[in-house]
Design a protein around this motif. Sequence first.
Motif, PDB file in Angstrom:
ATOM      1  N   PRO A 179      39.881  41.858  47.799  1.00 53.66           N
ATOM      2  CA  PRO A 179      40.480  40.751  48.164  1.00 53.66           C
ATOM      3  C   PRO A 179      39.449  39.733  48.435  1.00 53.66           C
ATOM      4  O   PRO A 179      37.673  40.071  48.907  1.00 53.66           O
ATOM      5  CB  PRO A 179      41.256  41.755  49.645  1.00 53.66           C
ATOM      6  N   VAL A 180      39.724  38.710  48.330  1.00 53.80           N
ATOM      7  CA  VAL A 180      38.926  37.550  48.839  1.00 53.80           C
ATOM      8  C   VAL A 180      37.863  37.775  49.939  1.00 53.80           C
ATOM      9  O   VAL A 180      37.021  37.264  50.361  1.00 53.80           O
ATOM     10  CB  VAL A 180      39.645  35.802  49.185  1.00 53.80           C
ATOM     11  N   GLY A 181      38.570  38.191  51.315  1.00 56.04           N
ATOM     12  CA  GLY A 181      38.209  37.909  52.618  1.00 56.04           C
ATOM     13  C   GLY A 181      36.613  39.245  52.509  1.00 56.04           C
ATOM     14  O   GLY A 181      35.634  38.605  52.831  1.00 56.04           O
ATOM     15  N   ARG A 182      36.747  39.896  51.482  1.00 54.46           N
ATOM     16  CA  ARG A 182      35.809  40.760  51.148  1.00 54.46           C
ATOM     17  C   ARG A 182      34.869  40.597  50.167  1.00 54.46           C
ATOM     18  O   ARG A 182      33.613  40.682  50.924  1.00 54.46           O
ATOM     19  CB  ARG A 182      36.341  42.403  50.942  1.00 54.46           C
TER      20      ARG A 182
ATOM     21  N   THR B   2      44.558  39.119  46.916  1.00 52.93           N
ATOM     22  CA  THR B   2      43.743  39.477  45.775  1.00 52.93           C
ATOM     23  C   THR B   2      45.212  39.243  44.379  1.00 52.93           C
ATOM     24  O   THR B   2      45.647  37.783  44.697  1.00 52.93           O
ATOM     25  CB  THR B   2      44.230  41.343  45.599  1.00 52.93           C
ATOM     26  N   THR B   3      45.163  39.522  43.220  1.00 51.08           N
ATOM     27  CA  THR B   3      46.177  39.292  42.180  1.00 51.08           C
ATOM     28  C   THR B   3      46.253  40.335  41.514  1.00 51.08           C
ATOM     29  O   THR B   3      46.140  41.275  41.060  1.00 51.08           O
ATOM     30  CB  THR B   3      44.785  38.447  40.738  1.00 51.08           C
ATOM     31  N   SER B   4      47.584  39.862  40.795  1.00 47.42           N
ATOM     32  CA  SER B   4      48.406  40.360  40.176  1.00 47.42           C
ATOM     33  C   SER B   4      47.050  41.281  39.381  1.00 47.42           C
ATOM     34  O   SER B   4      47.004  43.030  38.618  1.00 47.42           O
ATOM     35  CB  SER B   4      49.217  39.579  39.031  1.00 47.42           C
ATOM     36  N   MET B   5      46.173  40.816  38.131  1.00 49.20           N
ATOM     37  CA  MET B   5      44.847  41.850  37.632  1.00 49.20           C
ATOM     38  C   MET B   5      44.587  42.594  38.912  1.00 49.20           C
ATOM     39  O   MET B   5      44.057  44.050  37.863  1.00 49.20           O
ATOM     40  CB  MET B   5      44.221  40.591  36.533  1.00 49.20           C
ATOM     41  N   TYR B   6      44.235  42.629  39.522  1.00 47.98           N
ATOM     42  CA  TYR B   6      43.183  43.353  40.533  1.00 47.98           C
ATOM     43  C   TYR B   6      44.211  44.397  40.855  1.00 47.98           C
ATOM     44  O   TYR B   6      44.064  45.752  40.814  1.00 47.98           O
ATOM     45  CB  TYR B   6      42.720  42.066  41.994  1.00 47.98           C
ATOM     46  N   ARG B   7      45.319  44.385  41.123  1.00 50.44           N
ATOM     47  CA  ARG B   7      46.591  45.106  41.405  1.00 50.44           C
ATOM     48  C   ARG B   7      46.894  46.442  40.511  1.00 50.44           C
ATOM     49  O   ARG B   7      46.836  47.553  40.904  1.00 50.44           O
ATOM     50  CB  ARG B   7      47.617  44.260  41.828  1.00 50.44           C
ATOM     51  N   ASP B   8      47.227  45.257  38.821  1.00 54.49           N
ATOM     52  CA  ASP B   8      46.916  46.132  37.997  1.00 54.49           C
ATOM     53  C   ASP B   8      45.967  46.858  37.859  1.00 54.49           C
ATOM     54  O   ASP B   8      46.041  48.269  37.666  1.00 54.49           O
ATOM     55  CB  ASP B   8      47.111  45.707  36.711  1.00 54.49           C
ATOM     56  N   LEU B   9      44.476  46.447  37.852  1.00 53.68           N
ATOM     57  CA  LEU B   9      43.424  46.937  37.486  1.00 53.68           C
ATOM     58  C   LEU B   9      42.890  48.857  38.353  1.00 53.68           C
ATOM     59  O   LEU B   9      42.805  50.068  38.333  1.00 53.68           O
ATOM     60  CB  LEU B   9      42.305  46.515  37.535  1.00 53.68           C
TER      61      LEU B   9
ATOM     62  N   VAL C  92      42.897  28.226  35.393  1.00 56.03           N
ATOM     63  CA  VAL C  92      41.898  28.298  36.134  1.00 56.03           C
ATOM     64  C   VAL C  92      42.008  28.547  37.366  1.00 56.03           C
ATOM     65  O   VAL C  92      41.512  29.620  37.596  1.00 56.03           O
ATOM     66  CB  VAL C  92      41.249  26.404  36.496  1.00 56.03           C
ATOM     67  N   PHE C  93      43.398  29.140  37.805  1.00 59.24           N
ATOM     68  CA  PHE C  93      43.552  28.994  39.596  1.00 59.24           C
ATOM     69  C   PHE C  93      43.440  30.581  38.511  1.00 59.24           C
ATOM     70  O   PHE C  93      43.140  31.255  39.628  1.00 59.24           O
ATOM     71  CB  PHE C  93      44.447  28.840  40.035  1.00 59.24           C
ATOM     72  N   LEU C  94      44.520  31.019  37.775  1.00 59.78           N
ATOM     73  CA  LEU C  94      44.345  32.699  37.421  1.00 59.78           C
ATOM     74  C   LEU C  94      42.972  33.389  36.982  1.00 59.78           C
ATOM     75  O   LEU C  94      43.148  34.267  37.880  1.00 59.78           O
ATOM     76  CB  LEU C  94      45.360  32.363  36.757  1.00 59.78           C
ATOM     77  N   ALA C  95      42.287  32.673  36.890  1.00 64.94           N
ATOM     78  CA  ALA C  95      41.209  33.313  36.249  1.00 64.94           C
ATOM     79  C   ALA C  95      40.280  33.435  36.236  1.00 64.94           C
ATOM     80  O   ALA C  95      39.433  34.098  36.752  1.00 64.94           O
ATOM     81  CB  ALA C  95      40.613  32.252  34.850  1.00 64.94           C
ATOM     82  N   SER C  96      40.470  32.381  38.025  1.00 63.62           N
ATOM     83  CA  SER C  96      38.986  32.641  38.731  1.00 63.62           C
ATOM     84  C   SER C  96      39.402  33.501  39.564  1.00 63.62           C
ATOM     85  O   SER C  96      38.756  34.010  40.317  1.00 63.62           O
ATOM     86  CB  SER C  96      38.672  31.173  39.459  1.00 63.62           C
ATOM     87  N   GLY C  97      40.752  33.341  40.463  1.00 61.52           N
ATOM     88  CA  GLY C  97      41.342  34.583  41.512  1.00 61.52           C
ATOM     89  C   GLY C  97      41.309  35.500  40.793  1.00 61.52           C
ATOM     90  O   GLY C  97      40.323  36.869  41.438  1.00 61.52           O
ATOM     91  N   GLY C  98      41.380  36.222  39.162  1.00 59.20           N
ATOM     92  CA  GLY C  98      41.719  37.106  38.863  1.00 59.20           C
ATOM     93  C   GLY C  98      39.692  37.759  38.481  1.00 59.20           C
ATOM     94  O   GLY C  98      39.524  38.821  38.901  1.00 59.20           O
ATOM     95  N   ALA C  99      39.047  36.309  38.266  1.00 55.12           N
ATOM     96  CA  ALA C  99      38.055  37.468  38.084  1.00 55.12           C
ATOM     97  C   ALA C  99      37.240  37.384  39.710  1.00 55.12           C
ATOM     98  O   ALA C  99      36.354  38.842  39.578  1.00 55.12           O
ATOM     99  CB  ALA C  99      36.604  36.152  37.019  1.00 55.12           C
ATOM    100  N   VAL C 100      37.533  36.898  39.969  1.00 57.53           N
ATOM    101  CA  VAL C 100      36.613  37.249  41.488  1.00 57.53           C
ATOM    102  C   VAL C 100      37.149  38.518  41.679  1.00 57.53           C
ATOM    103  O   VAL C 100      35.783  39.121  42.714  1.00 57.53           O
ATOM    104  CB  VAL C 100      36.673  35.860  42.516  1.00 57.53           C
TER     105      VAL C 100
END
Length: 316
Positions: free
Chosen positions: A213-216, A265-272, A198-206
């Motif tokens: 990043p979350v702040g933006r 951010t998340t590793s998914m975001y960075r990979d993308l 849940v933590f991983l998917a929610s952070g990745g999806a957001v």
Amino acid sequence: MRTLIVGAGAIGGFFGSRLIAAGRDVTFLARENRAESLRRDGLRVAGRLPDGGPDAVEIFSGIRAISVGDHDSFDLVLLAVKSYALHGVIDDVAPFVGPETTILPLLNGMKHLDTLTERYGSEAVIGGLCVASSQLLGDGTVQLLLPGTSMTYGDLDGSVGARIRAVDETLQVPDRDGAEYTAKLSEHILADMWVKWVFLASGGAVTTLMGGPVGRVAATPTGPETARAIVEECAAVAAASGYPLSARVVDAAIERVTEQGSPFTTSMYRDLEEGRPIEVESVIGDLVDRGSALGVPTPLLGACYARLCVYANALP
């Protein structure tokens, strides 16, 4: 236990280094060029390590590294590959799995458990998860980015027998100030895996759906409420699957993806962002599928899944 670590990248390389430093019997299964470099140059790990600052480097020589085509038998096989690489290595692991071998996957999501138990039997597979912020540099160095690494594991049925105790004894290493590594035997590993998912998917999806990043995201008029709704969708699927999250855990997940000014951010975001493959099916797609099967609406996760599929389908 004779331990085979499948994958000598950011995760396998780091946890392997901690086990080697503790004198454990460790062998890496890696692609031929990576295996050759490990044998020739050793395993280099940089970051927040004992006896040094953030740029300290440990070099482990005499590394045992093998590649596909070798045959041996190991007591513990630790899978440290990306979920999208599992189908490419699952048969490669077969020559190293004997009747008494325990397989510990450190993959994201839950889908891999079905794949592994179907291939090797439910008796061989245990549950596991890890928390580590690390990356593999171009020269083969494993770079630890942040402190606070951990590995959690347990039998899928929650029992604590001789097998899982032997695994625990192997993975528990002497405390080294600054190593930032902890190992934990869990009697509710599936629930623990759902919390991480849940933590991983929610952070990745957001971060991937809204592209920053979350702040933006939090600085936009509708960003916080959208991020909150994404967490609630993830938590609803977990609850419908039989693993409801506590209010404290849900609140912590919401706080992480709505924090004003956060650079997270998340590793998914960075990979993308860097044009690399992403774990779209295991992290987002499987949640959408489970929600659909259980009658749980996931419109925001579905939108994220579509966005990531468009990206993944366009990769070479």
